[in-house]
Design a protein around this motif. Structure first.
Motif, PDB file in Angstrom:
ATOM      1  N   UNK A 197       6.608   7.283  -5.076  1.00 21.33           N
ATOM      2  CA  UNK A 197       5.652   7.335  -3.979  1.00 21.33           C
ATOM      3  C   UNK A 197       5.666   8.707  -3.304  1.00 21.33           C
ATOM      4  N   UNK A 198       6.479   9.642  -3.807  1.00 17.92           N
ATOM      5  CA  UNK A 198       6.546  10.984  -3.228  1.00 17.92           C
ATOM      6  C   UNK A 198       5.275  11.750  -3.577  1.00 17.92           C
ATOM      7  N   UNK A 199       4.524  12.140  -2.571  1.00 22.13           N
ATOM      8  CA  UNK A 199       3.219  12.766  -2.807  1.00 22.13           C
ATOM      9  C   UNK A 199       3.329  14.064  -3.598  1.00 22.13           C
ATOM     10  N   UNK A 200       4.413  14.831  -3.383  1.00 23.80           N
ATOM     11  CA  UNK A 200       4.500  16.131  -4.065  1.00 23.80           C
ATOM     12  C   UNK A 200       4.710  15.971  -5.569  1.00 23.80           C
ATOM     13  N   UNK A 201       5.053  14.758  -6.009  1.00 20.08           N
ATOM     14  CA  UNK A 201       5.195  14.497  -7.445  1.00 20.08           C
ATOM     15  C   UNK A 201       3.845  14.204  -8.120  1.00 20.08           C
ATOM     16  N   UNK A 202       2.783  14.129  -7.319  1.00 19.68           N
ATOM     17  CA  UNK A 202       1.447  13.948  -7.876  1.00 19.68           C
ATOM     18  C   UNK A 202       1.137  12.591  -8.468  1.00 19.68           C
ATOM     19  N   UNK A 203       1.665  11.481  -7.935  1.00 14.99           N
ATOM     20  CA  UNK A 203       1.348  10.179  -8.538  1.00 14.99           C
ATOM     21  C   UNK A 203      -0.132   9.860  -8.493  1.00 14.99           C
ATOM     22  N   UNK A 204      -0.819  10.301  -7.436  1.00 15.39           N
ATOM     23  CA  UNK A 204      -2.247  10.019  -7.334  1.00 15.39           C
ATOM     24  C   UNK A 204      -3.036  10.706  -8.439  1.00 15.39           C
ATOM     25  N   UNK A 205      -2.642  11.926  -8.789  1.00 14.91           N
ATOM     26  CA  UNK A 205      -3.331  12.650  -9.859  1.00 14.91           C
ATOM     27  C   UNK A 205      -3.131  11.930 -11.193  1.00 14.91           C
ATOM     28  N   UNK A 206      -1.903  11.493 -11.471  1.00 17.01           N
ATOM     29  CA  UNK A 206      -1.638  10.806 -12.737  1.00 17.01           C
ATOM     30  C   UNK A 206      -2.364   9.469 -12.808  1.00 17.01           C
ATOM     31  N   UNK A 207      -2.385   8.711 -11.699  1.00 20.74           N
ATOM     32  CA  UNK A 207      -3.069   7.416 -11.699  1.00 20.74           C
ATOM     33  C   UNK A 207      -4.567   7.593 -11.941  1.00 20.74           C
ATOM     34  N   UNK A 208      -5.139   8.604 -11.281  1.00 17.94           N
ATOM     35  CA  UNK A 208      -6.572   8.846 -11.459  1.00 17.94           C
ATOM     36  C   UNK A 208      -6.858   9.310 -12.891  1.00 17.94           C
ATOM     37  N   UNK A 214      12.475   4.907  -9.478  1.00 16.60           N
ATOM     38  CA  UNK A 214      13.327   4.272  -8.463  1.00 16.60           C
ATOM     39  C   UNK A 214      12.490   3.583  -7.389  1.00 16.60           C
ATOM     40  N   UNK A 215      11.172   3.750  -7.475  1.00 15.45           N
ATOM     41  CA  UNK A 215      10.296   3.133  -6.481  1.00 15.45           C
ATOM     42  C   UNK A 215      10.162   1.646  -6.730  1.00 15.45           C
ATOM     43  N   UNK A 216      10.042   0.884  -5.652  1.00 16.51           N
ATOM     44  CA  UNK A 216       9.716  -0.530  -5.788  1.00 16.51           C
ATOM     45  C   UNK A 216       8.293  -0.627  -6.319  1.00 16.51           C
ATOM     46  N   UNK A 217       8.099  -1.437  -7.340  1.00 13.98           N
ATOM     47  CA  UNK A 217       6.769  -1.529  -7.933  1.00 13.98           C
ATOM     48  C   UNK A 217       6.556  -2.905  -8.534  1.00 13.98           C
ATOM     49  N   UNK A 218       6.230  -3.892  -7.699  1.00 14.56           N
ATOM     50  CA  UNK A 218       5.917  -5.205  -8.257  1.00 14.56           C
ATOM     51  C   UNK A 218       4.652  -5.128  -9.104  1.00 14.56           C
ATOM     52  N   UNK A 219       4.421  -6.156  -9.894  1.00 12.68           N
ATOM     53  CA  UNK A 219       3.278  -6.150 -10.804  1.00 12.68           C
ATOM     54  C   UNK A 219       1.956  -5.981 -10.058  1.00 12.68           C
ATOM     55  N   UNK A 220       1.937  -6.367  -8.795  1.00 13.46           N
ATOM     56  CA  UNK A 220       0.697  -6.275  -8.017  1.00 13.46           C
ATOM     57  C   UNK A 220       0.538  -4.938  -7.311  1.00 13.46           C
ATOM     58  N   UNK A 221       1.447  -3.999  -7.516  1.00 10.61           N
ATOM     59  CA  UNK A 221       1.392  -2.706  -6.840  1.00 10.61           C
ATOM     60  C   UNK A 221       0.075  -2.014  -7.180  1.00 10.61           C
ATOM     61  N   UNK A 222      -0.766  -1.746  -6.182  1.00  9.41           N
ATOM     62  CA  UNK A 222      -2.068  -1.116  -6.470  1.00  9.41           C
ATOM     63  C   UNK A 222      -1.928   0.319  -6.954  1.00  9.41           C
ATOM     64  N   UNK A 223      -0.760   0.928  -6.752  1.00 11.21           N
ATOM     65  CA  UNK A 223      -0.565   2.304  -7.202  1.00 11.21           C
ATOM     66  C   UNK A 223      -0.387   2.403  -8.716  1.00 11.21           C
ATOM     67  N   UNK A 224      -0.071   1.291  -9.367  1.00 14.87           N
ATOM     68  CA  UNK A 224       0.161   1.321 -10.806  1.00 14.87           C
ATOM     69  C   UNK A 224      -1.094   0.910 -11.571  1.00 14.87           C
TER      70      UNK A 224
END
Length: 367
Positions: free
Chosen positions: A197-208, A227-237
């Motif tokens: 969930x660390x913004x500087x790692x660019x997760x939003x860019x990879x998801x898009x 290491x992030x919590x990420x249940x199956x319903x996580x909208x970030x994944x």
């Protein structure tokens, strides 16, 4: 020698410190690691994490990290207080590992050893520090003592602020752990990434980028760990992502090797160990030019084909296009790219890195 850590956690920087500490000890040095106890996870965060089901987990007595389970002499300062010279043993060298630890040692007696700053990132880029904190970081950089950096760009940043002697010692990869036999592409196109969930790692860019790529490759599968919590319903994944939270190190190579491409979307990075790990497992990397990515993924200095794919920062369309190109490569072309990735990673060994690290510590001790 003593390594002084702000805390032990699952960050890549702590893993690098553990690696050097274990290897230096194996060479006959007496090594002590000192860290501060990290406060347990706040109740509010535990409630949020438990909202996906189950009760609220009790607060752990101690936050886990990469130093767990090793037999290093690891001394934890309780209560999160700032260490003093009384907390560290006599030594020839004391290695600071974060700008605050470099502040702590000011005025400490000579018995703790010559101080060497080990810098693994432009620390001004982490946590959005205010102007006063940035000034403190830059003041540490200007202190007249040796600095070992994990990438040349960090050294240049320090030198630009008037810092003293800077020695680049690039990170490496444990090829005994991170390896895979030659292979072809996956039966179903697959990409992977490290979830955070660390913004500087660019997760939003990879998801898009994955979402865009799926328009062209509808059956694109996604694997991830982190290491992030990420249940199956996580909208970030992305939908259908196979996610592993904090998998044992021995299981991570199989995640890398199960992909046709690994994504690295960082906006800012010290080195980028996952790049080398994926390449050592013969998985081509599609990455932004952060950390050591330009050297690892770009064309070799003497000319020739690159070992990965570099894409512009903040450009999910470019990353998506690279995903589509990579998973659609002809089998022979993909195998050639995979082989180049592996060859580059094989040139970054911890034995070589430890040689250089040890040389710098010996020089500091004799100064």
């Amino acid at each position: 020698m003593t390594f002084l850590l702000k805390r032990s956690d699952f960050s890549g920087g702590v893993r690098v410190v553990r690696t050097y500490a274990e290897r230096l000890r194996a060479r006959g040095h007496r090594v002590v690691v000192v860290s501060c106890e990290q406060p347990p996870e706040p109740l509010r965060r535990r409630i949020k994490r438990a909202a996906t089901g189950g009760g609220i987990a009790p607060a752990p007595r101690r936050v886990p990290g990469h130093l767990d389970g090793c037999d290093l002499d690891h001394r934890v300062i309780p209560g999160g207080r700032t260490p003093s010279a009384d907390d560290v043993p006599d030594a020839d060298v004391l290695v600071t590992t974060w700008w605050e630890t470099a502040e702590w040692v000011r005025g400490w007696p000579a018995r703790v050893g010559r101080v060497v700053d080990f810098v693994q990132h432009d620390e001004r880029a982490i946590g959005n520090p205010d102007a006063a904190t940035r000034a403190r970081i830059e003041a540490v950089w200007r202190e007249d003592r040796p600095k070992i950096v994990v990438a040349g760009w960090i050294g240049r940043a320090i030198e630009a602020e008037g810092g003293g002697r800077v020695v680049p010692v690039p990170n490496a990869v444990d090829t005994d752990l991170f390896h895979a036999p030659p292979r072809g592409k996956q039966p179903v196109p697959t990409v992977g990434f490290m979830h955070t969930h660390a913004a500087f790692k660019g997760p939003d860019v990879m998801m898009r980028a994955i979402a865009i790529a799926r328009a062209a490759v509808p059956d694109l599968r996604v694997r991830a760990f982190g290491h992030a919590d990420a249940p199956a319903s996580d909208p970030d994944l992305p939908a259908g992502t196979v996610y592993r939270r904090q998998p044992p190190q021995r299981e991570i190579p199989a995640v890398y090797a199960g992909c046709d491409a690994w994504l690295f979307g960082s906006r800012c990075e010290g080195f980028g160990l996952p790049i080398l790990e994926a390449m050592a497992c013969r998985t081509p990397v599609i990455g932004t030019p952060a950390g050591a990515a330009p050297e690892l993924l770009g064309p070799p200095p003497g000319g020739g084909e690159p070992a990965g794919v570099l894409v512009a920062m903040e450009d999910p369309d470019a990353m998506a296009a690279a995903i589509v190109r990579t998973v659609r490569l002809e089998e022979a072309a993909w195998r050639a790219l995979s082989g180049r990735a592996h060859a580059v990673a094989a040139g970054y060994t911890w034995e070589q890195a430890t040689d250089r690290f040890e040389t710098e510590l010996r020089a500091a001790a004799k100064a």
